[in-house]
Design a protein around this motif. Structure first.
Motif, PDB file in Angstrom:
ATOM      1  N   UNK A 355       0.712  -1.190   0.134  1.00 36.02           N
ATOM      2  CA  UNK A 355       0.110   0.049   0.133  1.00 36.02           C
ATOM      3  C   UNK A 355       0.905   1.189  -0.115  1.00 36.02           C
ATOM      4  N   UNK A 356       0.465   2.267  -0.621  1.00 31.57           N
ATOM      5  CA  UNK A 356       1.282   3.625  -0.654  1.00 31.57           C
ATOM      6  C   UNK A 356       1.057   4.296   1.124  1.00 31.57           C
ATOM      7  N   UNK A 357       2.090   5.258   1.165  1.00 28.70           N
ATOM      8  CA  UNK A 357       2.021   6.132   2.375  1.00 28.70           C
ATOM      9  C   UNK A 357       0.764   6.727   2.611  1.00 28.70           C
ATOM     10  N   UNK A 378      -6.101   0.680  -4.977  1.00 29.53           N
ATOM     11  CA  UNK A 378      -5.475   1.746  -4.430  1.00 29.53           C
ATOM     12  C   UNK A 378      -6.528   2.924  -3.938  1.00 29.53           C
ATOM     13  N   UNK A 379      -6.462   3.191  -2.230  1.00 31.41           N
ATOM     14  CA  UNK A 379      -7.160   4.201  -2.001  1.00 31.41           C
ATOM     15  C   UNK A 379      -6.278   4.858  -0.958  1.00 31.41           C
ATOM     16  N   UNK A 380      -6.678   6.124  -0.588  1.00 31.16           N
ATOM     17  CA  UNK A 380      -6.268   7.021   0.498  1.00 31.16           C
ATOM     18  C   UNK A 380      -6.859   7.054   1.699  1.00 31.16           C
ATOM     19  N   UNK A 381      -6.437   7.304   2.862  1.00 32.29           N
ATOM     20  CA  UNK A 381      -7.226   7.555   4.111  1.00 32.29           C
ATOM     21  C   UNK A 381      -8.178   8.693   3.867  1.00 32.29           C
ATOM     22  N   UNK A 382      -8.939   9.044   5.046  1.00 31.43           N
ATOM     23  CA  UNK A 382      -9.889  10.082   4.822  1.00 31.43           C
ATOM     24  C   UNK A 382      -9.149  11.465   4.695  1.00 31.43           C
ATOM     25  N   UNK A 383      -9.620  12.128   3.772  1.00 36.08           N
ATOM     26  CA  UNK A 383      -8.610  13.600   3.927  1.00 36.08           C
ATOM     27  C   UNK A 383      -7.650  13.612   2.756  1.00 36.08           C
ATOM     28  N   UNK A 384      -7.253  12.503   2.063  1.00 36.78           N
ATOM     29  CA  UNK A 384      -6.186  12.444   1.013  1.00 36.78           C
ATOM     30  C   UNK A 384      -6.838  11.814  -0.105  1.00 36.78           C
ATOM     31  N   UNK A 385      -5.987  12.276  -1.295  1.00 35.94           N
ATOM     32  CA  UNK A 385      -6.469  11.963  -2.649  1.00 35.94           C
ATOM     33  C   UNK A 385      -5.476  11.172  -3.269  1.00 35.94           C
ATOM     34  N   UNK A 386      -5.891  10.394  -4.257  1.00 34.36           N
ATOM     35  CA  UNK A 386      -4.974   9.556  -4.789  1.00 34.36           C
ATOM     36  C   UNK A 386      -4.283  10.203  -6.113  1.00 34.36           C
ATOM     37  N   UNK A 387      -2.941  10.301  -6.156  1.00 36.91           N
ATOM     38  CA  UNK A 387      -2.428  10.844  -7.288  1.00 36.91           C
ATOM     39  C   UNK A 387      -1.817   9.619  -8.202  1.00 36.91           C
ATOM     40  N   UNK A 388      -1.817   9.160  -9.252  1.00 38.42           N
ATOM     41  CA  UNK A 388      -1.744   7.840  -9.929  1.00 38.42           C
ATOM     42  C   UNK A 388      -2.632   7.072 -10.183  1.00 38.42           C
ATOM     43  N   UNK A 389      -2.482   5.831 -10.716  1.00 42.45           N
ATOM     44  CA  UNK A 389      -3.575   4.956 -11.224  1.00 42.45           C
ATOM     45  C   UNK A 389      -4.336   4.300  -9.897  1.00 42.45           C
ATOM     46  N   UNK A 390      -5.672   4.365  -9.984  1.00 41.09           N
ATOM     47  CA  UNK A 390      -6.472   3.633  -8.932  1.00 41.09           C
ATOM     48  C   UNK A 390      -6.316   2.203  -8.911  1.00 41.09           C
ATOM     49  N   UNK A 403       2.133   2.873 -13.187  1.00 39.13           N
ATOM     50  CA  UNK A 403       3.134   3.303 -12.005  1.00 39.13           C
ATOM     51  C   UNK A 403       2.605   3.183 -10.760  1.00 39.13           C
ATOM     52  N   UNK A 404       3.352   3.220  -9.576  1.00 33.17           N
ATOM     53  CA  UNK A 404       3.006   3.068  -8.279  1.00 33.17           C
ATOM     54  C   UNK A 404       2.210   4.435  -8.014  1.00 33.17           C
ATOM     55  N   UNK A 405       1.030   4.489  -7.427  1.00 32.60           N
ATOM     56  CA  UNK A 405       0.450   5.749  -6.949  1.00 32.60           C
ATOM     57  C   UNK A 405       0.753   6.433  -5.590  1.00 32.60           C
ATOM     58  N   UNK A 406       0.457   7.491  -4.976  1.00 31.48           N
ATOM     59  CA  UNK A 406       0.820   8.105  -3.702  1.00 31.48           C
ATOM     60  C   UNK A 406      -0.267   9.060  -3.546  1.00 31.48           C
ATOM     61  N   UNK A 407      -0.520   9.468  -2.145  1.00 31.18           N
ATOM     62  CA  UNK A 407      -1.667  10.084  -1.317  1.00 31.18           C
ATOM     63  C   UNK A 407      -1.304  11.590  -1.029  1.00 31.18           C
TER      64      UNK A 407
END
Length: 787
Positions: A355-357, A378-390, A403-407
């Motif tokens: 999982x991403x940070x 891939x998903x982000x914690x509440x309050x964060x948006x994913x940058x990269x492929x879902x 590629x690997x996404x991040x939040x």
């Protein structure tokens, strides 16, 4: 005047309007004359006397059509005999017709006239009698006679003969005929049916026509055929036929060549419906179990005969991203089994993902973990948006797509303080980003409308609506139920300084303050007033009754209605309902429940009556018991009860005198009875006497007791003489006279019998109940005393 069977008549006493003329003709003859031909007109013109107003005939305009009224037939063009310029040479009210008789011109012609004109009635007496022409033709009147015009299928002078058709004799078919006018004659109808398994060739029903011919040819029955059968592929067919090739009753047997097995019935039979029993059989090659492609693989087979039978060969392969484990091909043997073992396909693997940070990883695996077909979201914690492929997917090459996404934290729009207010914010992850909180406040004298604080959410929006600072307000007031509200406002509706006055409608009273004021604290002075309906005293249910009330404005208040009812067996006296008025009083008087009365009962004759009453005499619940005096029996119910319907549970009983067995006069004697309550009933007495030369043996008087028995046995009349001595001996058991050497004469015995009788009657008069225990029995002691 009369000519043969057809007669003409005319009214010689007076003239009539058309309807009177028709009534005259129908009363004394058949109807106004119905002219049928030129010969008849010539005859009438020659025979009838001249009359200035001429004669009415039986034709009239009905619904715009000239009609012969006697037959209800329309006038035909061929039969018209109008005078020149007729009919309707004037107006439309000329609906009746006259005939010119002995007119100087156009004599015998017709003219339409108003029906209210008066003319002579020209009548005819028909010669056709009821039911003429054998009822098989139409009777046509002619001058001097009549003729019969026969209906189709009949002929003869009186249409008495019927047309005959040839007698039918069908072959193989069952025939059922109806002959209304004789066997195989006009209108005879024959129905034909065939036996089961055969079908009719030709019409099912024939009718004899007026032409002496049947409506169709006589039908025949032929066996129903089934479709022709053929041997199955790689098989043989053997058939036997009862009624023809492949017809009803035919049987066919099927078999297969060596190496093939029969699928379906071994034999089929042609049925009466023209169909074969069972399904069409087939010869199929010996089969092996059906093979399936391995999971995530393919199957490619070649078949010599049919699918998956002897000689079939199947090759196996895997889909993209899978590798084959096992044999690449298998073959169906003569034993019905496949060579080799079943192969299978295994998925190709990819590297394990993490999982991403500040994010999460959620994978689904079609086959095994992180192999071909696995998908990771891939998903982000509440309050964060994913940058990269879902989403990333494991490909057939063993690598992940994308590629690997991040939040990254989500931001909200910049906020500002409200008018006449202030804003104070704190930020966790950056200015006006997820987690930032802003608090709002108002200047003195204003209250915040909206949330006191707003928070930047994970959706990039602020919680709540934009707040405002408004003057302090009180809750909106409303008029009390059944009342009115009148307000004045200084700073806005129902805000600080507003004053509201309260009042009630007619019939309602105000409870609480008459006015209230909005304070700086945003509350109203005083409590909320109410308009309450004026109340009436609480009513109570009548004794033995019930009360059911409905309330519009409160218990037992203005508008309340109370209905009264009584328990079973009681009736309401007074109003069925009462209503609470605006004055606080009830309408009507207080009702009561009184027991329902039954008719008063009386004791039966010779009996007694004992009643108990729950409420009032002879009312619901009253019970009456009946009894009879000694010597009488009760006929009917022993007790009756008054029911809620006002009737007793049965009819009043009677006391009937107890009967004793009927008595007959003794032989050579008489019987005289007196009956107090009926023949041979309680207290009846019967007196016995004997003819001259006979002596009574037994009591002279018998009395019917309350037990239904007589107080003694009936006496007998014994002949005076020696024979009587024997009766005396037998009657008294023979003990008192058994004295050896004593010879009594007939006179002495008679005297003895009389003394015995007189002694018994005297004893009975002195003590009538002394011998009830053994009526009519003399003791030896009494007999000896009299001796």
């Amino acid at each position: 005047m009369e000519v043969g069977a057809w007669t003409y008549h005319y009214s010689d006493q007076g003239d009539y309007v058309w309807e009177q003329a028709q009534n005259y003709c129908q009363t004394f003859f058949t109807d106004l004359v119905a002219i049928q031909n030129k010969q008849e007109i010539e005859y009438l013109n020659k025979t009838l006397p001249f009359h200035g107003r001429y004669y009415w005939i039986g034709i009239r305009k009905l619904n715009g059509i000239w009609t012969w009224v006697g037959t209800r037939k329309a006038l035909t063009k061929e039969a018209e005999n109008w005078a020149a310029g007729e009919p309707n040479n004037r107006r439309s009210n000329q609906d009746c017709v006259e005939i010119y008789i002995k007119r100087q011109r156009e004599s015998g012609k017709w003219n339409d006239e108003p029906c209210n004109r008066k003319k002579k009635a020209l009548c005819y007496q028909a010669s056709c009698q009821p039911f003429p022409c054998s009822q098989h033709g139409e009777c046509v009147e002619t001058i001097g006679s009549y003729r019969c015009e026969c209906y189709p299928g009949f002929h003869g002078p009186e249409c008495e003969d019927v047309v005959q058709c040839a007698k039918l004799e069908p072959k193989g078919a069952r025939m059922n005929c109806s002959h209304p006018f004789g066997d195989f004659s006009y209108n005879s109808t024959c129905n034909f049916e065939c036996p089961e398994g055969f079908e009719r060739q030709g019409a099912g029903t024939l009718r004899c026509l007026a032409s002496q011919q049947w409506a169709a040819e006589t039908p025949t029955c032929t066996a129903i055929t089934c479709p022709v059968l053929s041997a199955p592929h790689r098989g043989e067919l053997n058939c036997s036929h009862l009624h023809g090739g492949f017809a009803f009753g035919s049987m066919c047997v099927f078999s297969c060549q060596t190496g093939f097995a029969l699928t379906g019935p071994e034999s089929r039979k042609c049925t009466a419906a023209g169909t074969w029993t069972g399904q069409t059989p087939e010869c199929k090659a010996i089969t092996c179990p059906v093979l399936n492609a391995p999971n995530q693989g393919k199957l490619n087979c070649s078949h010599l005969h049919e699918d998956f039978t002897f000689g079939s060969t199947c090759a196996f392969s895997c889909q993209k991203g899978f590798a084959l484990t096992g044999p690449e091909s298998r073959e169906c043997t003569i034993a019905g089994t496949w060579t080799g073992d079943s192969p299978h396909c295994e998925a190709i693997a990819c590297p394990v993902l993490s999982a991403p940070d500040q994010g999460k990883l959620n994978c689904s695996h079609l086959h095994e973990d992180f192999t071909f077909g696995s998908t990771c979201a891939f998903s982000c914690q509440t309050g964060f948006a994913l940058t990269g492929p879902e989403r990333r997917e494991c490909t057939a090459a063993g690598t992940w797509s994308g590629d690997a996404p991040h939040c990254e934290a989500i931001t909200c729009p910049v906020l500002s303080g409200p008018d006449r207010g202030e804003l104070n914010c704190s930020h966790l992850h950056g200015d006006f980003a997820f987690g930032s909180t802003c608090a709002f406040s108002c200047q003195m004298g204003f209250a915040l409308t909206g949330p006191e604080s707003r928070k930047c959410t994970a959706a990039g929006t602020w919680t709540g609506d934009t707040p405002e600072c408004k003057a302090i307000a009180c809750p909106v007031l409303s008029a009390p139920d059944r009342g009115e509200l009148n307000c004045s406002h200084l700073h806005g509706d129902f805000a600080f300084g507003s004053t509201c006055a309260f009042s009630c409608q007619m019939g309602f009273a105000l409870t609480g303050p008459e006015s209230r004021k909005c304070t700086a604290a945003g509350t109203w002075t005083g409590d909320t007033p109410e308009c309450k309906a004026i109340t009436c005293p609480v009513p109570s249910a009548p004794h033995r009754g019930e009360l059911n009330c409905s309330h519009l404005h409160g218990d037992f208040a203005f508008g309340s209605t109370c209905a009264f009812s009584c328990q079973t067996g009681f009736a309401l006296t007074g109003p069925e309902s009462r209503k609470c008025t605006a004055a606080g009083t009830w309408t009507g008087d207080t009702p009561e429940c009184k027991a329902i009365a039954c008719p008063v009962l009386n004791a039966p004759n010779q009996g007694g009556l004992n009643c108990s009453h729950l409420h009032e005499d002879f009312t619901f619940g009253s019970t009456c018991a009946f009894s009879c005096q000694t010597g009488f029996a009760l006929m009917g119910s022993e007790s009756l009860e008054c029911m809620a319907t006002g009737t007793w549970t049965g009819g009043a009983p009677l006391c009937k005198a107890i009967s004793c067995p009927a008595l007959d006069p003794p032989s050579r004697g008489q019987l005289s009875c007196s009956h107090v309550h009926g023949n041979f009933t309680y207290n009846s007495t019967c007196t016995f006497s004997c003819e001259e030369g006979f002596v009574r043996m037994g009591a002279e008087v018998l009395w019917c007791m309350a037990t239904g028995n007589w107080n003694r046995h009936p006496p007998v009349c014994a002949e005076d003489g020696a024979s009587f001595l024997k009766q005396v001996l037998a009657y008294s058991s023979g003990t008192a006279l058994a004295v050896a050497g004593i010879v009594l004469s007939g006179t002495l015995i008679a005297l003895l019998a009389k003394r015995l009788s007189d002694r018994e009657e005297k004893k009975k008069l002195l003590n009538p109940t002394s011998d009830l225990g053994s009526p009519g029995i003399f003791t030896n002691a009494a007999y000896d005393a009299n001796l």
